[in-house]
Write a protein that holds these residues in place. Structure first.
Motif, PDB file in Angstrom:
ATOM      1  N   ARG A  15       0.847  -1.189   0.000  1.00 26.95           N
ATOM      2  CA  ARG A  15       0.000   0.000   0.000  1.00 26.95           C
ATOM      3  C   ARG A  15       0.880   1.235   0.000  1.00 26.95           C
ATOM      4  NH1 ARG A  15      -3.307   2.097   5.227  1.00 26.95           N
ATOM      5  NH2 ARG A  15      -4.441   3.840   4.282  1.00 26.95           N
ATOM      6  N   GLU A  16       0.654   2.122  -0.950  1.00 24.69           N
ATOM      7  CA  GLU A  16       1.419   3.360  -1.043  1.00 24.69           C
ATOM      8  C   GLU A  16       0.485   4.542  -0.816  1.00 24.69           C
ATOM      9  OE1 GLU A  16       3.209   3.360  -4.885  1.00 24.69           O
ATOM     10  OE2 GLU A  16       4.296   1.481  -4.574  1.00 24.69           O
ATOM     11  N   ARG A  17       0.989   5.555  -0.105  1.00 25.30           N
ATOM     12  CA  ARG A  17       0.172   6.721   0.208  1.00 25.30           C
ATOM     13  C   ARG A  17       0.841   7.980  -0.330  1.00 25.30           C
ATOM     14  NH1 ARG A  17       0.236  10.517   4.348  1.00 25.30           N
ATOM     15  NH2 ARG A  17       1.997   9.451   5.327  1.00 25.30           N
ATOM     16  N   TYR A  18       0.026   8.847  -0.954  1.00 28.73           N
ATOM     17  CA  TYR A  18       0.536  10.098  -1.512  1.00 28.73           C
ATOM     18  C   TYR A  18      -0.323  11.250  -0.989  1.00 28.73           C
ATOM     19  CZ  TYR A  18       2.854   6.888  -4.709  1.00 28.73           C
ATOM     20  OH  TYR A  18       3.607   5.857  -5.229  1.00 28.73           O
ATOM     21  N   SER A  19       0.316  12.286  -0.503  1.00 27.97           N
ATOM     22  CA  SER A  19      -0.400  13.413   0.094  1.00 27.97           C
ATOM     23  C   SER A  19      -0.786  14.429  -0.973  1.00 27.97           C
ATOM     24  CB  SER A  19       0.467  14.075   1.160  1.00 27.97           C
ATOM     25  OG  SER A  19       1.693  14.520   0.589  1.00 27.97           O
ATOM     26  N   ALA A  20      -1.674  15.366  -0.599  1.00 25.05           N
ATOM     27  CA  ALA A  20      -2.149  16.394  -1.526  1.00 25.05           C
ATOM     28  C   ALA A  20      -1.003  17.293  -1.961  1.00 25.05           C
ATOM     29  CB  ALA A  20      -3.248  17.220  -0.862  1.00 25.05           C
ATOM     30  N   GLY A  21      -0.990  17.615  -3.256  1.00 24.03           N
ATOM     31  CA  GLY A  21      -0.009  18.546  -3.788  1.00 24.03           C
ATOM     32  C   GLY A  21       1.344  17.941  -4.063  1.00 24.03           C
ATOM     33  N   ALA A  22       1.511  16.653  -3.784  1.00 21.82           N
ATOM     34  CA  ALA A  22       2.807  16.026  -4.004  1.00 21.82           C
ATOM     35  C   ALA A  22       3.087  15.944  -5.498  1.00 21.82           C
ATOM     36  CB  ALA A  22       2.826  14.633  -3.394  1.00 21.82           C
ATOM     37  N   MET A  23       4.360  16.106  -5.854  1.00 19.38           N
ATOM     38  CA  MET A  23       4.754  15.967  -7.249  1.00 19.38           C
ATOM     39  C   MET A  23       4.761  14.483  -7.610  1.00 19.38           C
ATOM     40  SD  MET A  23       5.508  17.488 -10.011  1.00 19.38           S
ATOM     41  CE  MET A  23       5.875  19.165  -9.464  1.00 19.38           C
ATOM     42  N   HIS A  24       4.085  14.158  -8.698  1.00 23.13           N
ATOM     43  CA  HIS A  24       3.945  12.760  -9.115  1.00 23.13           C
ATOM     44  C   HIS A  24       4.517  12.587 -10.508  1.00 23.13           C
ATOM     45  CE1 HIS A  24       2.283   8.786  -9.786  1.00 23.13           C
ATOM     46  NE2 HIS A  24       1.580   9.224 -10.821  1.00 23.13           N
ATOM     47  N   GLN A  25       5.449  11.685 -10.653  1.00 21.33           N
ATOM     48  CA  GLN A  25       6.022  11.367 -11.955  1.00 21.33           C
ATOM     49  C   GLN A  25       5.247  10.200 -12.553  1.00 21.33           C
ATOM     50  OE1 GLN A  25       8.567  13.062 -13.511  1.00 21.33           O
ATOM     51  NE2 GLN A  25       8.089  11.806 -15.318  1.00 21.33           N
ATOM     52  N   ARG A  26       4.531  10.485 -13.638  1.00 19.21           N
ATOM     53  CA  ARG A  26       3.714   9.440 -14.239  1.00 19.21           C
ATOM     54  C   ARG A  26       4.599   8.396 -14.933  1.00 19.21           C
ATOM     55  NH1 ARG A  26       1.683  14.056 -16.681  1.00 19.21           N
ATOM     56  NH2 ARG A  26      -0.258  14.923 -15.818  1.00 19.21           N
ATOM     57  N   PRO A  27       4.215   7.111 -14.847  1.00 26.10           N
ATOM     58  CA  PRO A  27       4.872   6.113 -15.708  1.00 26.10           C
ATOM     59  C   PRO A  27       4.433   6.361 -17.149  1.00 26.10           C
ATOM     60  CG  PRO A  27       3.068   5.106 -14.484  1.00 26.10           C
ATOM     61  CD  PRO A  27       3.210   6.495 -13.945  1.00 26.10           C
ATOM     62  N   LEU A  28       5.206   5.838 -18.097  1.00 28.33           N
ATOM     63  CA  LEU A  28       4.938   6.126 -19.503  1.00 28.33           C
ATOM     64  C   LEU A  28       3.573   5.598 -19.946  1.00 28.33           C
ATOM     65  CD1 LEU A  28       6.309   7.572 -21.828  1.00 28.33           C
ATOM     66  CD2 LEU A  28       7.217   5.365 -22.595  1.00 28.33           C
ATOM     67  N   TYR A  29       3.132   4.464 -19.340  1.00 32.67           N
ATOM     68  CA  TYR A  29       1.832   3.938 -19.749  1.00 32.67           C
ATOM     69  C   TYR A  29       0.683   4.826 -19.274  1.00 32.67           C
ATOM     70  CZ  TYR A  29       1.743   1.912 -15.017  1.00 32.67           C
ATOM     71  OH  TYR A  29       1.775   1.732 -13.663  1.00 32.67           O
ATOM     72  N   GLU A  30       0.960   5.811 -18.387  1.00 36.97           N
ATOM     73  CA  GLU A  30      -0.031   6.805 -18.010  1.00 36.97           C
ATOM     74  C   GLU A  30       0.193   8.122 -18.743  1.00 36.97           C
ATOM     75  OE1 GLU A  30      -0.358   7.379 -13.822  1.00 36.97           O
ATOM     76  OE2 GLU A  30      -0.866   5.287 -13.397  1.00 36.97           O
ATOM     77  N   GLY A  31       1.143   8.152 -19.654  1.00 38.31           N
ATOM     78  CA  GLY A  31       1.388   9.347 -20.449  1.00 38.31           C
ATOM     79  C   GLY A  31       2.706  10.027 -20.162  1.00 38.31           C
ATOM     80  N   GLY A  32       3.377   9.635 -19.056  1.00 42.58           N
ATOM     81  CA  GLY A  32       4.644  10.261 -18.717  1.00 42.58           C
ATOM     82  C   GLY A  32       4.452  11.692 -18.236  1.00 42.58           C
ATOM     83  N   GLY A  33       5.567  12.362 -17.967  1.00 46.61           N
ATOM     84  CA  GLY A  33       5.502  13.727 -17.460  1.00 46.61           C
ATOM     85  C   GLY A  33       5.187  13.741 -15.978  1.00 46.61           C
ATOM     86  N   SER A  34       5.127  14.952 -15.403  1.00 46.00           N
ATOM     87  CA  SER A  34       4.874  15.088 -13.968  1.00 46.00           C
ATOM     88  C   SER A  34       3.714  16.030 -13.735  1.00 46.00           C
ATOM     89  CB  SER A  34       6.126  15.604 -13.254  1.00 46.00           C
ATOM     90  OG  SER A  34       6.507  16.880 -13.762  1.00 46.00           O
ATOM     91  N   THR A  35       3.058  15.859 -12.556  1.00 50.18           N
ATOM     92  CA  THR A  35       1.920  16.695 -12.190  1.00 50.18           C
ATOM     93  C   THR A  35       1.768  16.702 -10.679  1.00 50.18           C
ATOM     94  OG1 THR A  35      -0.424  17.112 -12.629  1.00 50.18           O
ATOM     95  CG2 THR A  35       0.230  14.817 -12.286  1.00 50.18           C
ATOM     96  N   GLY A  94       0.723  20.433 -15.584  1.00 50.30           N
ATOM     97  CA  GLY A  94       0.940  18.995 -15.454  1.00 50.30           C
ATOM     98  C   GLY A  94       0.809  18.256 -16.754  1.00 50.30           C
ATOM     99  N   GLN A  95       1.489  18.720 -17.793  1.00 50.43           N
ATOM    100  CA  GLN A  95       1.386  18.085 -19.092  1.00 50.43           C
ATOM    101  C   GLN A  95       1.998  16.683 -19.094  1.00 50.43           C
ATOM    102  OE1 GLN A  95       3.290  20.982 -21.723  1.00 50.43           O
ATOM    103  NE2 GLN A  95       1.278  21.502 -22.543  1.00 50.43           N
ATOM    104  N   THR A  96       1.391  15.821 -19.900  1.00 46.21           N
ATOM    105  CA  THR A  96       1.992  14.514 -20.119  1.00 46.21           C
ATOM    106  C   THR A  96       3.114  14.644 -21.147  1.00 46.21           C
ATOM    107  OG1 THR A  96       0.528  13.915 -21.945  1.00 46.21           O
ATOM    108  CG2 THR A  96      -0.256  13.420 -19.724  1.00 46.21           C
ATOM    109  N   PHE A  97       3.939  13.621 -21.235  1.00 45.32           N
ATOM    110  CA  PHE A  97       5.008  13.611 -22.224  1.00 45.32           C
ATOM    111  C   PHE A  97       4.431  13.712 -23.627  1.00 45.32           C
ATOM    112  CE2 PHE A  97       7.397  10.893 -25.196  1.00 45.32           C
ATOM    113  CZ  PHE A  97       8.582  11.632 -25.282  1.00 45.32           C
ATOM    114  N   TYR A  98       3.287  13.031 -23.839  1.00 45.95           N
ATOM    115  CA  TYR A  98       2.691  13.037 -25.175  1.00 45.95           C
ATOM    116  C   TYR A  98       2.049  14.378 -25.502  1.00 45.95           C
ATOM    117  CZ  TYR A  98       3.615   8.062 -25.116  1.00 45.95           C
ATOM    118  OH  TYR A  98       4.254   6.849 -25.059  1.00 45.95           O
ATOM    119  N   GLU A  99       1.590  15.112 -24.478  1.00 47.22           N
ATOM    120  CA  GLU A  99       1.141  16.479 -24.732  1.00 47.22           C
ATOM    121  C   GLU A  99       2.316  17.355 -25.157  1.00 47.22           C
ATOM    122  OE1 GLU A  99      -2.340  18.172 -22.117  1.00 47.22           O
ATOM    123  OE2 GLU A  99      -1.119  16.894 -20.814  1.00 47.22           O
ATOM    124  N   MET A 100       3.435  17.165 -24.497  1.00 48.76           N
ATOM    125  CA  MET A 100       4.608  17.995 -24.796  1.00 48.76           C
ATOM    126  C   MET A 100       5.072  17.807 -26.235  1.00 48.76           C
ATOM    127  SD  MET A 100       6.819  17.430 -21.313  1.00 48.76           S
ATOM    128  CE  MET A 100       6.074  17.589 -19.695  1.00 48.76           C
TER     129      MET A 100
END
Length: 582
Positions: free
Chosen positions: A168-188, A240-246
């Motif tokens: 189980r992993e927990r992430y708090s509000a406003g934390a920077m999240h690096q998407r895996p490529l299968y989610e589009g990549g990039g950070s938000t 929070g653009q994805t890699f594919y948006e960029m």
């Protein structure tokens, strides 16, 4: 003590060995203490899904209607149905339960509901039930959502049905999240969310990832259908653009459209990477996780209604064990159905017939079916004549290896449609006899010659006589007590090539006092690998009470002894269960 020595009785000749027989007649539910904790301690939760999926969820899962509170305070059965088991009861079970009228029927149903799910029927405790209520308590303690009890939340539901996640992993509000490529990549930036991972979910699959998101940041976590649901910048232009948006291969509008539609529509602005995966995999996982789990023991090959129905047709089941060969015991399984509980159909000629359909199985503790059997049994009475005083009586003799099993019997009265279910432990010795040993002591209502029948026909023994067991252990004071058993592992006299054993049968009252007498009937047969004994005692004159039968066997050649006991009751009047149907 009076004693009589019988050598060469019936089929036994003195030259083939001796068997001496001395026969006498004589007057809460607890919750698991160790509460498994999730890998992380704090609580987090998910966002609300769109209306269309709320509708789908209502169609595919048990109803949660009327659960704003904790169910009906005045009706514990309503609370049990709508709270305690709302996530694990099947629609078929729920339908049956809602048709029950009285408290006794509902209590019987609930008892069988938990018994069917017991993961280890050999223990006094029901581990499944205890673990289920422990999970409810844990969910209420850790997953409460702004006044909503933890069991009603998405995290509580998943935890109650499938238990603690593998991780189980927990992430708090406003934390920077690096998407895996299968989610589009990039950070938000993200809303608070949790990711639960299960190595395996029964009925769903392996490697299951679940995300719970709290977009309102009030603790109201909901099970997410799309990875975009945790993206706090999704509706912020350029954020929070994805890699594919960029690189210009998808647009923000396309991402939002995909999330809202829950699949790749192939429309302008949707990322091409989304076409690489099955768009319904996540949705399928979502609904499979939220459906009721399948009942254990589903391999009974009977309808769900049969498996869930309380006993409207009461009946008795008994089993014993005899030696079959060097690998298995022979297990006679006997069923007796009282005629008073059956419905009779009128036939031509003044005949009335009850029809009973029977299904049975022997199941290993791991779930594997060892044997299955079924039969149709008829019970007739004649108009104007004396109705049969005997009940419906059935027996199946099956070879079963040593060990512990579960015996399942389901019967159906064909005319009324009423059902009866019995599930019981079948506990055989852990190994086949290699030393002096006895079979089960079979206390019998009748022991009669088998005419034109042989093993494994019902009730037929190796000595060629039919033994009808007493299933309730009660014998009328004006009738007889039959006893059948077999002796194994006795030493062989090298001169006669036969065993020499002495058998003592004692019937003791509750104070241990013994009344001494010889059997009115007796039969002994010596076979190469066993000695067969049948005895019949008249019970006249013995007062109604509880009694103990003790059988002692002495091997005179090897100087060894073994003792076995059985218990029965003498009653003054005819048994309500009736007698056997031959």
């Amino acid at each position: 003590m009076l004693s009589r020595r019988y050598c060469g009785f019936s089929l036994l000749q003195r030259s083939k060995g001796c068997v001496s027989i001395w026969c006498t007649r004589a007057s809460a539910f607890r919750r698991a203490a160790g509460t498994d904790r999730l890998l992380l301690k704090d609580a987090i939760m998910l966002r609300r899904i769109s209306l269309i999926f709320v509708i789908y969820l209502g169609l595919l899962t048990p109803g949660l209607e009327g659960q704003e509170g904790r169910g009906s305070k005045s009706d514990p059965f309503e609370k049990w149905l709508k709270e305690d088991v709302v996530y694990i009861i099947t629609p078929e079970e729920k339908s049956v339960f809602q048709k029950l009228a009285g408290p006794e029927e509902k209590e019987n149903f609930i008892e069988q509901f938990w018994r069917r799910r017991d993961t280890d029927p050999t223990t006094a405790d029901n581990e499944f039930k205890e673990e289920h209520y422990r999970r409810i308590a844990f969910a209420n303690e850790n997953f409460r959502d702004a006044g909503i009890p933890g069991w009603k939340t998405d995290r509580g539901r998943v935890y109650i049905v499938f238990g603690p996640p593998t991780s189980r992993e927990r992430y708090s509000a406003g934390a920077m999240h690096q998407r895996p490529l299968y989610e589009g990549g990039g950070s938000t930036r993200t809303y608070p969310f949790e990711k639960w991972y299960y190595n395996h979910v029964e009925g769903v699959g392996d490697g299951i990832d679940l995300e719970f998101v709290d977009p309102s940041m009030t603790g109201g976590f909901r099970l997410a259908l799309r990875p975009e649901e945790k993206d706090a910048l999704l509706h912020m232009p350029g954020g929070g653009q994805t890699f594919y948006e960029m690189i210009g291969q998808e647009t923000r509008q396309g991402r939002v459209r995909t999330m809202n539609a829950m699949r790749d529509l192939g429309a302008e602005g949707e990322g091409a990477y989304r076409k690489l995966s099955n768009p319904f995999i996540k949705l399928n996982t979502y609904f499979q996780v939220l459906r009721p789990p399948e009942i254990k023991f589903s391999d009974l090959k009977a309808s769900v209604q049969t498996r869930v129905t309380y006993n409207l047709v009461p009946f008795l089941v008994a089993n014993s064990y005899l030696l079959f060969n060097d690998k298995a015991f022979l297990v006679p399984i006997t069923v007796k159905v009282p005629k008073e509980g059956l419905t009779y159909k009128d036939l031509p000629g003044g005949l009335h017939r009850a029809t009973v359909h029977l299904y049975g199985s022997i199941q290993a503790i791991g779930g594997r079916i060892i044997h299955e059997f079924e039969d149709t049994i008829y019970h007739d009475t004649q108009e104007g004549g004396t109705a049969s005083s005997r009940d419906v009586y059935f027996q199946k003799q099956l070879p079963v290896p040593p060990g512990l099993y579960k015996l399942n019997i389901v019967i159906k009265d064909a005319e009324s449609g009423k059902l009866g279910v019995v599930e019981r432990k079948l506990d055989l010795p852990s190994r086949l006899p290699s030393d002096l040993a006895l079979s089960s002591l079979v206390l019998a209502d009748y022991i009669i010659p088998a005419e034109g029948e042989s093993l494994p026909d019902p009730f037929v023994t190796a000595m060629g006589w039919k033994v009808y067991p007493s299933l309730d252990g009660m014998f009328e004071s004006d009738r007889s007590l039959g006893i059948y058993f077999e002796i194994y592992g006795s030493a062989i006299d090298t001169s006669t090539f036969a065993p020499e054993v002495a058998v003592t049968a004692l019937i003791k009252n509750s104070e241990g006092a013994t009344l001494i007498d010889a059997p009115q009937q007796h039969k002994t047969v010596i076979l190469p690998d066993r000695v067969l004994i049948a005895l019949v005692f008249k019970l006249e004159g013995i007062p109604p009470s509880n009694y103990e039968l003790e059988v002692k066997v002495q091997d005179n050649i090897a100087n060894r002894e073994t003792v076995q006991k059985a218990f029965f009751r003498i009653v003054p009047e005819a048994k309500t269960a009736g007698n056997a149907q031959h």
